[in-house]
Write an enzyme that holds these catalytic residues in place. Sequence first.
Site, PDB file in Angstrom:
ATOM      1  N   CYS A 131       0.913  -1.178   0.202  1.00  0.00           N
ATOM      2  CA  CYS A 131      -0.113   0.005   0.106  1.00  0.00           C
ATOM      3  C   CYS A 131       0.823   1.218  -0.191  1.00  0.00           C
ATOM      4  CB  CYS A 131      -0.958  -0.035   1.072  1.00  0.00           C
ATOM      5  SG  CYS A 131      -2.404   1.192   1.245  1.00  0.00           S
ATOM      6  N   SER A 133       2.367   4.071   2.329  1.00  0.00           N
ATOM      7  CA  SER A 133       2.492   4.650   4.215  1.00  0.00           C
ATOM      8  C   SER A 133       3.509   5.619   3.862  1.00  0.00           C
ATOM      9  CB  SER A 133       2.767   3.653   5.002  1.00  0.00           C
ATOM     10  OG  SER A 133       3.478   4.056   6.172  1.00  0.00           O
ATOM     11  N   ASP A 200      -2.816   1.692  10.422  1.00  0.00           N
ATOM     12  CA  ASP A 200      -4.092   2.585  10.640  1.00  0.00           C
ATOM     13  C   ASP A 200      -4.224   2.716  12.071  1.00  0.00           C
ATOM     14  OD1 ASP A 200      -5.204   3.756   8.261  1.00  0.00           O
ATOM     15  OD2 ASP A 200      -4.164   1.677   7.393  1.00  0.00           O
ATOM     16  N   LYS A 236      -1.205   6.110  16.967  1.00  0.00           N
ATOM     17  CA  LYS A 236      -2.115   5.096  15.813  1.00  0.00           C
ATOM     18  C   LYS A 236      -2.709   4.133  16.921  1.00  0.00           C
ATOM     19  CE  LYS A 236      -0.553   6.493  11.834  1.00  0.00           C
ATOM     20  NZ  LYS A 236       0.393   5.930  10.867  1.00  0.00           N
TER      21      LYS A 236
HETATM   22  C1  RUB Z   1      -3.401   3.376   3.537  1.00  0.00           C
HETATM   23  C2  RUB Z   1      -2.816   2.541   4.662  1.00  0.00           C
HETATM   24  C3  RUB Z   1      -1.171   2.818   5.256  1.00  0.00           C
HETATM   25  C4  RUB Z   1      -1.555   3.517   6.771  1.00  0.00           C
HETATM   26  C5  RUB Z   1      -0.626   4.081   7.213  1.00  0.00           C
HETATM   27  O1  RUB Z   1      -4.716   3.063   3.390  1.00  0.00           O
HETATM   28  O2  RUB Z   1      -3.240   1.408   4.915  1.00  0.00           O
HETATM   29  O3  RUB Z   1      -0.628   1.873   5.378  1.00  0.00           O
HETATM   30  O4  RUB Z   1      -2.774   4.361   6.591  1.00  0.00           O
HETATM   31  O5  RUB Z   1      -0.034   5.430   6.432  1.00  0.00           O
HETATM   32  P1  RUB Z   1      -5.684   3.962   2.743  1.00  0.00           P
HETATM   33  P2  RUB Z   1       0.791   6.483   7.239  1.00  0.00           P
HETATM   34  O6  RUB Z   1      -5.178   4.257   1.439  1.00  0.00           O
HETATM   35  O7  RUB Z   1      -7.012   3.372   2.394  1.00  0.00           O
HETATM   36  O8  RUB Z   1      -5.722   5.258   3.324  1.00  0.00           O
HETATM   37  O9  RUB Z   1       1.970   5.691   7.360  1.00  0.00           O
HETATM   38  O10 RUB Z   1       0.846   7.492   5.813  1.00  0.00           O
HETATM   39  O11 RUB Z   1      -0.077   7.011   8.135  1.00  0.00           O
END
Ligand code: RUB
Length: 306
Positions: A131, A133, A200, A236
């Site tokens: 994904c 992050s 998340d 988180k």
């Molecule tokens: C994004 C996702 C990311 C976390 C962490 O899912 O799963 O791994 O949100 O992101 P979506 P960060 O695209 O559905 O929001 O490290 O930027 O907080």
Amino acid sequence: MDKEIERIIDNIKSLKIQGARNVAKAVLNAIILQIKNSKAKSFDSLYSELLVVTDALASARPTEPMVRNSIKDMVNFTFMHMKKEKSIESLKKKIVSKSKSYLDDMKEDAENLWQYGSRLIENGNVIMTHCHSSTVTGVLKKANELGKNFQVIACETRPRFQGRITAKDLSENGIDTTLIVDGGMNSFMRKVDLCIVGADAIDSTGNLINKIGTSTLAQIARAHNVPFYCAAELYKYNPLTLYGNREIIEERDSKEVWDNPPKKLKVRNPAFDITEARYINAYITEGGLIPPHSFLAAFNKKLGLR
Ligand code: RUB
């Protein structure tokens, strides 16, 4: 509601703003806008307006404790200062400056986390991520800045392809990156030295909630004896999970998977899944590398410091 705040909410719902940190930052900026533009004549109406707006912001993505924790802090701050400030204008200034220092703290936390995470990466490593992050890309970009030579394999992430955001960002930053479909996780794991994913939500037992497919990646990594790390700020953590509440997993519109499916076919679209703590070697946090079962204690310590 302010048109700009409505636009922020729409962008969060449509994933133009995605990833827990980016959503939390957008929410804090929306609070600043709300307070600056408020025409409230009393402390009570300013407070009520804040509750309505933050409720709408929090509901835009349900699986985001970082957003909820930040909102809770800002609402509590407002409530406490209603009793101390002499005028609406001075209260508004206080809330705006608190929100800005909150954003600065988030930046400082991320910088520390990126430093710690980058130390895990060695020359010649292959790192798999899933994904998009911003915390993980921050770690990888920091390691690259420090002159480390490594490769990244980014999983594409159906149905919204956030893996492409990761792949584009890293390759534009000069990191040797390969994009694969989610189904290729196992085939490519043989080459991988470590996995790093984002978060998340984290519950009181150290379980991780992140983009669907993260738990598959963790189990495949374990089967190949590949260390699995999660880069996550302590905010988180979902404090309510200590009392038996579960983090609600957002289920998005099935049309994101197939916009025109055959009649009677069921299509499901949960955005996240749960990775059990036992598959996670450590959380990379702003406080350092911590084992999953210590996440709660580290969060509480941070709360105490604040
Ligand atoms: C994004 C996702 C990311 C976390 C962490 O899912 O799963 O791994 O949100 O992101 P979506 P960060 O695209 O559905 O929001 O490290 O930027 O907080």
